[in-house]
Design a protein around this motif. Structure first.
Motif, PDB file in Angstrom:
ATOM      1  N   VAL A   1       0.841  -1.195   0.000  1.00  0.00           N
ATOM      2  CA  VAL A   1       0.000   0.000   0.000  1.00  0.00           C
ATOM      3  C   VAL A   1       0.872   1.239   0.000  1.00  0.00           C
ATOM      4  O   VAL A   1       2.075   1.194   0.286  1.00  0.00           O
ATOM      5  N   LEU A   2       0.254   2.364  -0.332  1.00  0.00           N
ATOM      6  CA  LEU A   2       0.892   3.674  -0.267  1.00  0.00           C
ATOM      7  C   LEU A   2       0.241   4.473   0.846  1.00  0.00           C
ATOM      8  O   LEU A   2      -0.948   4.306   1.114  1.00  0.00           O
ATOM      9  N   THR A   3       1.028   5.333   1.476  1.00  0.00           N
ATOM     10  CA  THR A   3       0.446   6.268   2.444  1.00  0.00           C
ATOM     11  C   THR A   3       0.293   7.627   1.774  1.00  0.00           C
ATOM     12  O   THR A   3       1.021   7.960   0.832  1.00  0.00           O
ATOM     13  N   GLN A   4      -0.600   8.427   2.307  1.00  0.00           N
ATOM     14  CA  GLN A   4      -1.009   9.607   1.552  1.00  0.00           C
ATOM     15  C   GLN A   4      -0.012  10.760   1.611  1.00  0.00           C
ATOM     16  O   GLN A   4      -0.024  11.611   0.720  1.00  0.00           O
ATOM     17  N   ASP A   5       0.867  10.815   2.622  1.00  0.00           N
ATOM     18  CA  ASP A   5       1.733  11.999   2.667  1.00  0.00           C
ATOM     19  C   ASP A   5       3.100  11.748   3.294  1.00  0.00           C
ATOM     20  O   ASP A   5       3.817  12.706   3.574  1.00  0.00           O
ATOM     21  N   ASN A   6       3.524  10.535   3.553  1.00  0.00           N
ATOM     22  CA  ASN A   6       4.852  10.323   4.136  1.00  0.00           C
ATOM     23  C   ASN A   6       5.668   9.270   3.382  1.00  0.00           C
ATOM     24  O   ASN A   6       6.407   8.504   3.969  1.00  0.00           O
ATOM     25  N   MET A   7       5.514   9.260   2.033  1.00  0.00           N
ATOM     26  CA  MET A   7       6.370   8.454   1.184  1.00  0.00           C
ATOM     27  C   MET A   7       7.049   9.361   0.167  1.00  0.00           C
ATOM     28  O   MET A   7       6.460  10.359  -0.287  1.00  0.00           O
ATOM     29  N   THR A   8       8.283   9.036  -0.216  1.00  0.00           N
ATOM     30  CA  THR A   8       9.022   9.830  -1.177  1.00  0.00           C
ATOM     31  C   THR A   8       8.883   9.230  -2.580  1.00  0.00           C
ATOM     32  O   THR A   8       8.363   8.122  -2.762  1.00  0.00           O
ATOM     33  N   VAL A   9       9.371   9.970  -3.563  1.00  0.00           N
ATOM     34  CA  VAL A   9       9.353   9.479  -4.944  1.00  0.00           C
ATOM     35  C   VAL A   9      10.148   8.195  -5.059  1.00  0.00           C
ATOM     36  O   VAL A   9       9.739   7.243  -5.737  1.00  0.00           O
ATOM     37  N   ASP A  10      11.301   8.138  -4.380  1.00  0.00           N
ATOM     38  CA  ASP A  10      12.120   6.914  -4.404  1.00  0.00           C
ATOM     39  C   ASP A  10      11.371   5.739  -3.799  1.00  0.00           C
ATOM     40  O   ASP A  10      11.469   4.603  -4.296  1.00  0.00           O
ATOM     41  N   ASP A  11      10.624   5.972  -2.712  1.00  0.00           N
ATOM     42  CA  ASP A  11       9.862   4.886  -2.081  1.00  0.00           C
ATOM     43  C   ASP A  11       8.840   4.292  -3.061  1.00  0.00           C
ATOM     44  O   ASP A  11       8.711   3.063  -3.170  1.00  0.00           O
ATOM     45  N   ILE A  12       8.141   5.173  -3.755  1.00  0.00           N
ATOM     46  CA  ILE A  12       7.114   4.695  -4.687  1.00  0.00           C
ATOM     47  C   ILE A  12       7.749   3.986  -5.883  1.00  0.00           C
ATOM     48  O   ILE A  12       7.279   2.935  -6.327  1.00  0.00           O
ATOM     49  N   GLU A  13       8.846   4.562  -6.409  1.00  0.00           N
ATOM     50  CA  GLU A  13       9.500   3.917  -7.558  1.00  0.00           C
ATOM     51  C   GLU A  13      10.090   2.570  -7.173  1.00  0.00           C
ATOM     52  O   GLU A  13      10.075   1.621  -7.968  1.00  0.00           O
ATOM     53  N   ASN A  14      10.622   2.463  -5.948  1.00  0.00           N
ATOM     54  CA  ASN A  14      11.133   1.169  -5.492  1.00  0.00           C
ATOM     55  C   ASN A  14      10.011   0.144  -5.398  1.00  0.00           C
ATOM     56  O   ASN A  14      10.177  -1.022  -5.785  1.00  0.00           O
ATOM     57  N   MET A  15       8.852   0.568  -4.900  1.00  0.00           N
ATOM     58  CA  MET A  15       7.718  -0.353  -4.818  1.00  0.00           C
ATOM     59  C   MET A  15       7.274  -0.787  -6.208  1.00  0.00           C
ATOM     60  O   MET A  15       6.965  -1.968  -6.435  1.00  0.00           O
ATOM     61  N   ILE A  16       7.257   0.152  -7.146  1.00  0.00           N
ATOM     62  CA  ILE A  16       6.858  -0.192  -8.512  1.00  0.00           C
ATOM     63  C   ILE A  16       7.850  -1.176  -9.128  1.00  0.00           C
ATOM     64  O   ILE A  16       7.475  -2.145  -9.801  1.00  0.00           O
ATOM     65  N   ASN A  17       9.148  -0.944  -8.894  1.00  0.00           N
ATOM     66  CA  ASN A  17      10.168  -1.810  -9.484  1.00  0.00           C
ATOM     67  C   ASN A  17      10.211  -3.187  -8.838  1.00  0.00           C
ATOM     68  O   ASN A  17      10.573  -4.166  -9.500  1.00  0.00           O
ATOM     69  N   GLU A  18       9.867  -3.266  -7.562  1.00  0.00           N
ATOM     70  CA  GLU A  18       9.957  -4.542  -6.851  1.00  0.00           C
ATOM     71  C   GLU A  18       8.680  -5.365  -6.946  1.00  0.00           C
ATOM     72  O   GLU A  18       8.655  -6.508  -6.501  1.00  0.00           O
ATOM     73  N   THR A  19       7.623  -4.789  -7.499  1.00  0.00           N
ATOM     74  CA  THR A  19       6.358  -5.516  -7.647  1.00  0.00           C
ATOM     75  C   THR A  19       5.930  -5.484  -9.107  1.00  0.00           C
ATOM     76  O   THR A  19       6.496  -4.757  -9.924  1.00  0.00           O
ATOM     77  N   SER A  20       4.948  -6.259  -9.416  1.00  0.00           N
ATOM     78  CA  SER A  20       4.424  -6.294 -10.793  1.00  0.00           C
ATOM     79  C   SER A  20       2.909  -6.143 -10.792  1.00  0.00           C
ATOM     80  O   SER A  20       2.243  -6.615 -11.698  1.00  0.00           O
ATOM     81  N   TYR A  21       2.399  -5.488  -9.783  1.00  0.00           N
ATOM     82  CA  TYR A  21       0.952  -5.401  -9.642  1.00  0.00           C
ATOM     83  C   TYR A  21       0.398  -4.163 -10.330  1.00  0.00           C
ATOM     84  O   TYR A  21       1.106  -3.202 -10.609  1.00  0.00           O
ATOM     85  N   ASN A  22      -0.879  -4.197 -10.578  1.00  0.00           N
ATOM     86  CA  ASN A  22      -1.513  -3.205 -11.428  1.00  0.00           C
ATOM     87  C   ASN A  22      -1.838  -1.906 -10.703  1.00  0.00           C
ATOM     88  O   ASN A  22      -2.090  -0.896 -11.336  1.00  0.00           O
ATOM     89  N   GLY A  23      -1.855  -1.913  -9.409  1.00  0.00           N
ATOM     90  CA  GLY A  23      -2.184  -0.714  -8.663  1.00  0.00           C
ATOM     91  C   GLY A  23      -2.012  -0.930  -7.174  1.00  0.00           C
ATOM     92  O   GLY A  23      -1.764  -2.063  -6.713  1.00  0.00           O
ATOM     93  N   PHE A  24      -2.160   0.148  -6.402  1.00  0.00           N
ATOM     94  CA  PHE A  24      -1.906   0.091  -4.968  1.00  0.00           C
ATOM     95  C   PHE A  24      -2.968   0.890  -4.220  1.00  0.00           C
ATOM     96  O   PHE A  24      -3.270   2.030  -4.602  1.00  0.00           O
TER      97      PHE A  24
END
Length: 791
Positions: free
Chosen positions: A642-665
């Motif tokens: 999951v993503l949190t609404q205001d305490n994640m960075t761009v790197d955090d989100i890109e790392n999650m995208i790169n480490e997973t293959s799911y369609n959404g969060f």
């Protein structure tokens, strides 16, 4: 203006390379990301400005669906690609319908501003009628051209017309004055290959040369067809109906309805039919018509930018679509009538005209034909699916060209000696449907005539069968066995292949044999009580052609499991409207017998074999499981990503995208509250981040990503935050963990959902995707859940 920017998005394929790693609609969960804690207290309050104006959440137990007045927050600036879909993904029906409503409201609000805006409004309102008009014109023209070309190339295997090379055998002899009644298909203008090559029209040498040329042309047509499909348009193979049904349900298969597929399928369909393979062109023509509709839809923004508008007949059939479909069929029929591909000034392929009514006793053999159709359908579905599964799992499937050549060679070698298998399948059905009149010279009409008959009449009395009829019956029996075996191995090879005509041919052969048997039984035993009341000596009681028509409908119904629509199709093909009761009796019997062995039709079976994410509305779900039993993560699974609404960075989100293959969060307020905020698609996140880095200064890997309405206070030295609330779905569909799966399945079917979030007292617990439902339904049906995977 903001709403106009939101809903004015185009699709630019491959505009961002980083999104190509996204997989199809798989489970939206992974071990990476935020570890969710389900032990927080239940009295956490909704935080600050996160419940902004325009969003209203109603978190309840008992299976209610949460909704919002706005589907998406408004974009400050349109981002190309946001709101579109990757290949092999399912569309978001709710978002697409919302986009269309917003477009419609915007057009209505502007149409009174100027004459130009009024013109644009009228153009938008009439664009649907223009699309179906163009589709009808193109479909009718292509259908006529395919019929004419297939007939010409089929006759090319036997000879050529010297007076006009573009004439088929029948057309070549139309203007000849040297034809005879008994040999009406022979004329000096038409030359067989034996006459042209070795100069012999009769004899063993002529037969062998014609045999060799027949096989040569059949293999040439088949090889050319499979080569064109393999090199230029792999999607042009097969029937296309299973994929069309899946696409209409919301699945994206890029290129399946494209211009290359249309062009190659049109050409190779002619070649495949002309090669003599046991296949038809009616199923592929559905694919051709859908390609026309898809291509023309891109001429109108109303359809080109909205995937749901292209599919508005999938989950429901609104009245306006019914009228437009009727109008498209009318236009196509007008074009087909103008082309006159059948040469008889009629729109139907197998026009019949019977002069004898059917009698009540005949319902018994009609029902027997229905039983045969159901047994044939059950056998064919199991045998064909087993062969297709073997093709997928063995090395044999890696050589599609070789398979087509082998099937075509076996078909040609066996078909040529038998006149009924050598015939074009459509011509065979037409001959089997035809009633024996005074002008018929077929072997099927070789009856012993009454020498005392003084005049020619339409209603010829039942007569004893002659040598030609008995010889034809044996040839038809061999043709029936040949068609049954070859159709099993032909349907599914890598050329355009329909199933309507082969199934109808099998039923027509069986029906004609039964019809002749009943006719002779009535002639020799007219004093039996079942014939005594209505079949007198010298009367025309039995029509064998009617039995062929009923058998054809029964076998087609056994394979496809269609009922009412099938009877209408048979009416369209034959024009025999007065025989509705025999047709319905046979078709319903065929369906009941087939359903006793399995409720799937051939197209549904191929959808399941290929693992397409398709929920059949006819399939019932009667199990008592709950949403909590199907949702992911399960007890031993990694936690939800999951993503949190205001305490994640761009790197955090890109790392999650790169480490997973799911369609959404899913997006939650915080790790502590676990309150659901919305849902962000993987594609939209990737495109929005890359666009922000290119167009906005100060966006770096350590920039805070904010999905809330108000940016939280940050230290002065912090980099510029990135607001992504604009790409957030603020009203994802949610159900509680106690919602019965029967309701969840109905929601997915009727709303076309791709995923649904599961909550408990407003807190996110898990997620259910369409494939989770398909796996669960397979598991409850004692099937392998791992087989529910697109391949």
């Amino acid at each position: 203006m903001e709403s106009e920017q939101l809903f004015h998005r185009g699709y630019y394929r491959n505009s961002y390379n980083s999104i190509t790693s996204a997989s199809s609609d798989e489970e939206l969960l992974d071990g990476a990301g935020v570890i969710m804690d389900f032990q927080t207290s239940e009295d956490d309050n909704l935080l600050d400005g996160d419940t902004a104006v325009g969003t209203h959440y109603t978190m309840t137990n008992g299976g209610s669906i949460n909704s919002s007045t706005h589907l998406l927050d408004l974009l400050d600036e349109p981002i190309p690609g946001v709101g579109t879909y990757d290949d092999f993904h399912t569309i978001d029906w709710v978002r697409e319908k919302c986009k269309d409503r917003e477009r419609h409201r915007r057009i209505n609000s502007k149409k009174k501003e100027s004459a130009w805006e009024m013109t644009k409004s009228l153009y938008d309102a009439w664009s649907g009628w223009l699309v179906v008009t163009l589709t009808g014109l193109a479909s009718g023209a292509l259908a006529g051209l395919i019929d004419i070309a297939a007939d010409w190339m089929t006759d090319l295997k036997e000879g050529i017309c010297l007076s006009a090379l573009w004439y088929n055998h029948e057309q070549c002899c139309w203007g000849s004055n040297e034809t005879t009644f008994e040999e009406r298909d022979k004329c000096p203008q038409w030359k067989t290959w034996a006459e042209l090559i070795i100069g012999q029209a009769e004899g063993p040498g002529s037969y062998i040369m014609n045999y060799i040329m027949y096989i040569f042309w059949a293999l040439s047509f088949a090889f050319l067809a499979v080569s064109l499909v393999k090199v230029f348009a792999p999607y042009a193979c097969g029937s296309g109906i299973p994929e069309i049904k899946t696409i209409l349900s919301g699945f994206i298969i890029r290129g399946y309805l494209g211009k290359w597929t249309l062009m190659i399928k049109t050409i190779t369909l002619v070649l495949a039919v002309a090669s003599g393979l046991s296949l038809g062109k009616e199923g592929p023509l559905v694919h051709v018509a859908c390609c026309c509709g898809n291509i023309f839809s891109y001429l109108f923004p109303k359809y080109s930018t909205n995937e749901a508008k292209k599919r508005e007949v999938s989950y429901y059939f609104p009245l306006k679509t019914l009228w437009r479909s009727f109008f498209a069929a009318l236009v196509a029929a007008f074009v087909l009538r103008s082309i006159n591909p059948f040469g008889n000034s009629r729109l139907v392929l197998f026009y019949v005209e019977y002069h004898t009514p059917w009698y009540l006793f005949e319902l018994f053999p009609f029902i027997l034909l229905g039983v045969f159709g159901g047994l044939w359908g059950a056998f064919f579905i199991r045998a064909n699916i087993a062969w297709c599964r073997r093709r997928k799992s063995t090395k044999f499937g890696k050589y599609p060209v070789l398979e087509v050549i082998i099937v075509a060679a076996i078909t040609a070698v066996i078909a040529f000696p038998n006149p009924y298998t050598r015939l074009n399948t459509s011509e065979l059905i037409k001959e089997l449907f035809t009633d024996c009149g005074p002008l018929e010279s077929s072997s099927l009409c070789d009856y012993r005539n009454d020498m005392n008959a003084s005049k020619i009449v339409d209603d010829i009395p039942d007569r004893p069968a002659g040598i030609g009829v008995y010889s034809a019956i044996w040839q038809l029996c061999l043709a029936l066995i040949f068609k049954i075996i070859m159709t099993v191995f032909t349907f599914g090879i890598k050329v355009p292949s329909g199933l309507f005509i082969p199934s109808m041919a099998i039923g027509a052969i069986a029906g004609r044999i039964v019809g002749i048997a009943v006719e002779q039984l009535a002639y020799y035993h007219h004093d039996w009580f079942i014939f005594k009341e209505w079949c007198e000596v010298g009367a025309d009681c039995i029509t064998p052609g009617l039995y062929a028509m009923v058998g054809a409908a029964a076998c087609l119904g056994g394979v496809t499991r269609m009922t009412v629509s099938l009877v209408v199709i048979v009416f369209e093909l034959t024009g025999g409207l007065e025989y509705i009761v025999p047709l319905m009796a046979a078709v319903m019997t065929s369906k009941w017998v087939g359903d006793a062995f399995g409720r799937e039709g051939i197209y549904e079976a191929h959808i399941r074999l290929n693992g397409y994410p398709f929920l059949d509305a006819k399939e019932e779900f009667t199990h008592t499981t709950l949403a909590a039993d199907v949702m992911r993560p399960r007890r031993n699974d990694p936690p939800l990503a999951v993503l949190t609404q205001d305490n994640m960075t761009v790197d955090d989100i890109e790392n999650m995208i790169n480490e997973t293959s799911y369609n959404g969060f899913p997006v939650i307020m915080s790790k502590e509250s676990q309150r659901l905020v919305g849902f962000a698609l993987r594609r939209d996140l990737t495109i929005a981040i890359e666009s922000a880095r290119k167009k906005q200064e100060g966006i770096v890997g350590s920039s805070r990503v904010c999905f809330a309405q108000h940016t939280p206070s940050l230290p002065a030295e912090s980099p510029r935050p990135l607001k992504l609330r604009s790409i957030l779905d603020m009203s994802p569909f949610t159900v509680t963990d106690h919602t019965p799966m029967e309701i969840v399945v109905d929601i997915f079917r009727k709303l076309g959902l791709r995923q649904c979030l599961v909550t408990h007292n407003g807190r996110l617990l898990g997620i259910i995707t369409k494939k989770d439902i398909l796996r669960h339904m397979a598991q409850t049906a004692n099937q392998d859940p791992a087989s529910i995977m697109f391949n």
